[in-house]
Motif scaffolding. Structure first.
Motif, PDB file in Angstrom:
ATOM      1  N   LEU A 126       0.837  -1.202   0.000  1.00  0.00           N
ATOM      2  CA  LEU A 126       0.000   0.000   0.000  1.00  0.00           C
ATOM      3  C   LEU A 126       0.865   1.242   0.000  1.00  0.00           C
ATOM      4  O   LEU A 126       2.008   1.229   0.463  1.00  0.00           O
ATOM      5  CB  LEU A 126      -0.958   0.010   1.199  1.00  0.00           C
ATOM      6  CG  LEU A 126      -0.374   0.153   2.615  1.00  0.00           C
ATOM      7  CD1 LEU A 126      -0.163   1.613   3.025  1.00  0.00           C
ATOM      8  CD2 LEU A 126      -1.269  -0.518   3.637  1.00  0.00           C
ATOM      9  N   VAL A 127       0.295   2.316  -0.517  1.00  0.00           N
ATOM     10  CA  VAL A 127       0.917   3.635  -0.485  1.00  0.00           C
ATOM     11  C   VAL A 127      -0.179   4.632  -0.136  1.00  0.00           C
ATOM     12  O   VAL A 127      -1.272   4.598  -0.722  1.00  0.00           O
ATOM     13  CB  VAL A 127       1.568   4.000  -1.830  1.00  0.00           C
ATOM     14  CG1 VAL A 127       2.032   5.445  -1.820  1.00  0.00           C
ATOM     15  CG2 VAL A 127       2.741   3.082  -2.124  1.00  0.00           C
ATOM     16  N   GLY A 128       0.088   5.522   0.811  1.00  0.00           N
ATOM     17  CA  GLY A 128      -0.924   6.474   1.239  1.00  0.00           C
ATOM     18  C   GLY A 128      -0.475   7.912   1.096  1.00  0.00           C
ATOM     19  O   GLY A 128       0.715   8.226   1.237  1.00  0.00           O
ATOM     20  N   ALA A 129      -1.450   8.780   0.807  1.00  0.00           N
ATOM     21  CA  ALA A 129      -1.218  10.223   0.808  1.00  0.00           C
ATOM     22  C   ALA A 129      -1.911  10.783   2.042  1.00  0.00           C
ATOM     23  O   ALA A 129      -3.139  10.820   2.104  1.00  0.00           O
ATOM     24  CB  ALA A 129      -1.779  10.871  -0.458  1.00  0.00           C
ATOM     25  N   PRO A 130      -1.164  11.192   3.064  1.00  0.00           N
ATOM     26  CA  PRO A 130      -1.798  11.669   4.297  1.00  0.00           C
ATOM     27  C   PRO A 130      -2.597  12.944   4.055  1.00  0.00           C
ATOM     28  O   PRO A 130      -2.169  13.832   3.323  1.00  0.00           O
ATOM     29  CB  PRO A 130      -0.603  11.929   5.227  1.00  0.00           C
ATOM     30  CG  PRO A 130       0.538  12.214   4.305  1.00  0.00           C
ATOM     31  CD  PRO A 130       0.307  11.330   3.106  1.00  0.00           C
ATOM     32  N   VAL A 131      -3.772  13.015   4.684  1.00  0.00           N
ATOM     33  CA  VAL A 131      -4.601  14.213   4.501  1.00  0.00           C
ATOM     34  C   VAL A 131      -4.047  15.358   5.344  1.00  0.00           C
ATOM     35  O   VAL A 131      -3.565  15.156   6.457  1.00  0.00           O
ATOM     36  CB  VAL A 131      -6.072  13.931   4.844  1.00  0.00           C
ATOM     37  CG1 VAL A 131      -6.650  12.900   3.890  1.00  0.00           C
ATOM     38  CG2 VAL A 131      -6.232  13.463   6.277  1.00  0.00           C
ATOM     39  N   GLN A 132      -4.140  16.552   4.796  1.00  0.00           N
ATOM     40  CA  GLN A 132      -3.547  17.730   5.406  1.00  0.00           C
ATOM     41  C   GLN A 132      -4.640  18.726   5.778  1.00  0.00           C
ATOM     42  O   GLN A 132      -5.489  19.059   4.945  1.00  0.00           O
ATOM     43  CB  GLN A 132      -2.581  18.391   4.411  1.00  0.00           C
ATOM     44  CG  GLN A 132      -1.531  17.413   3.888  1.00  0.00           C
ATOM     45  CD  GLN A 132      -0.837  17.896   2.628  1.00  0.00           C
ATOM     46  OE1 GLN A 132       0.301  18.328   2.682  1.00  0.00           O
ATOM     47  NE2 GLN A 132      -1.501  17.814   1.495  1.00  0.00           N
ATOM     48  N   GLY A 133      -4.620  19.187   7.014  1.00  0.00           N
ATOM     49  CA  GLY A 133      -5.579  20.181   7.464  1.00  0.00           C
ATOM     50  C   GLY A 133      -4.967  21.566   7.410  1.00  0.00           C
ATOM     51  O   GLY A 133      -4.197  21.958   8.295  1.00  0.00           O
ATOM     52  N   LEU A 134      -5.293  22.321   6.385  1.00  0.00           N
ATOM     53  CA  LEU A 134      -4.601  23.595   6.171  1.00  0.00           C
ATOM     54  C   LEU A 134      -5.014  24.682   7.140  1.00  0.00           C
ATOM     55  O   LEU A 134      -4.354  25.732   7.215  1.00  0.00           O
ATOM     56  CB  LEU A 134      -4.805  24.070   4.730  1.00  0.00           C
ATOM     57  CG  LEU A 134      -4.140  23.207   3.652  1.00  0.00           C
ATOM     58  CD1 LEU A 134      -4.196  23.912   2.315  1.00  0.00           C
ATOM     59  CD2 LEU A 134      -2.706  22.858   4.006  1.00  0.00           C
TER      60      LEU A 134
END
Length: 275
Positions: A120-128
């Motif tokens: 698996l490969v994930g793109a972490p969500v970012q809270g701007l």
């Protein structure tokens, strides 16, 4: 010809957020299919003019799109299991209905999983909204993968588990500023899990049973994605990638009751062994 990647979007009572998520998908240039599964209390979240427009945009671009209702609700794990059953693609990208992807993110994830040859490969969500909230102590567990990711057993109380702090608030943005060097397209790093945007090699996901443990859980639960990811990490390895390209819409959660964690009920072990 069917693409080798499907984007799977579970949704419930989030018409505005779903339209935004679909808009992010419409801006991607990598070939993929889309499956949206809705469990809304009232009208389906995809039955709004903005969402319907984005679905038309996706179809006009030649992307296979399937939308439908999935009721009654039996919990998050069952919903993900049902979504997975609707896809036969080699790669499946679970994207939550409160995540917007910047252009190029799907292509980057696909490139990374093929090059890294992991589960698996994930793109972490970012809270701007936290962009000015710098948390250097939470960035300490960061460690690059150098070469192919290795299988890892991630258990509570271990240094590996502490990596969860890497994805708090706007930490992925600050990590990218520190660790992505000029000329690097993406940087793979070690994770405990990734929330909101995860691409799986379907063979490795199936090898650990996918979300088939759902009958063991009460309807109200959470952490089903953490459990599955850690099973895949133990078998085939995995990584997060920076820069992320995934942004959290920061809407209120639709899962306020987080009392029951899937891992606490089911356990982390699976019938298999590291690849």
């Amino acid at each position: 010809m069917n693409p080798d990647l499907d984007v799977l979007v579970p949704t419930r009572d989030r018409p505005v957020e779903l339209a935004t998520t679909l808009a992010g998908l419409a801006g991607q240039d990598h070939p993929f299919g889309v499956v949206v599964s809705d469990q809304s209390t009232g009208a389906a979240s995809f039955e709004t003019p903005p969402a319907e427009t984005m679905l038309r945009v996706l179809r006009a671009a030649g992307r296979p799109v399937r939308v439908g209702r999935h009721l009654p609700r039996r919990g998050l794990a069952e919903h993900r299991a049902a979504l997975l059953a609707r896809s036969t693609s080699r790669y499946v990208l679970f994207v939550d209905d409160d995540v917007w992807l910047e252009p190029g993110t799907v292509a980057q994830l696909h490139e990374a999983i093929v090059e890294l040859r992991c589960g698996l490969v994930g793109a972490p969500v970012q809270g701007l909204s936290y962009l000015d909230d710098h948390r250097p102590d939470e960035l300490v567990p960061f460690e690059r993968w150098r070469g192919r990711p290795e299988p890892e057993q991630i258990d509570p109380g271990t240094p590996q588990w502490q990596r969860f702090t890497l994805h708090n608030a706007a930490n992925p943005v600050h990590l990218a500023e520190r660790h992505v060097r000029p000329g690097e397209r993406w940087v793979p790093y070690k994770i405990a899990w990734v929330g909101g945007c995860v691409l799986y090699d379907r063979r490795e996901l199936d090898a650990v049973g996918g979300f088939g443990f759902w009958p063991l859980l009460p309807e109200s639960h959470c952490g089903e994605d953490v459990l599955v990811q850690q099973r895949v990490l133990a078998r085939a390895g995995g990584a997060g990638i920076l820069p992320s390209g995934a942004y959290h819409l920061e809407s209120p959660t639709t899962v306020p009751d987080r009392t029951v964690q899937a891992r606490d009920v089911v356990g982390s072990q699976f019938a298999g062994s590291p690849r």
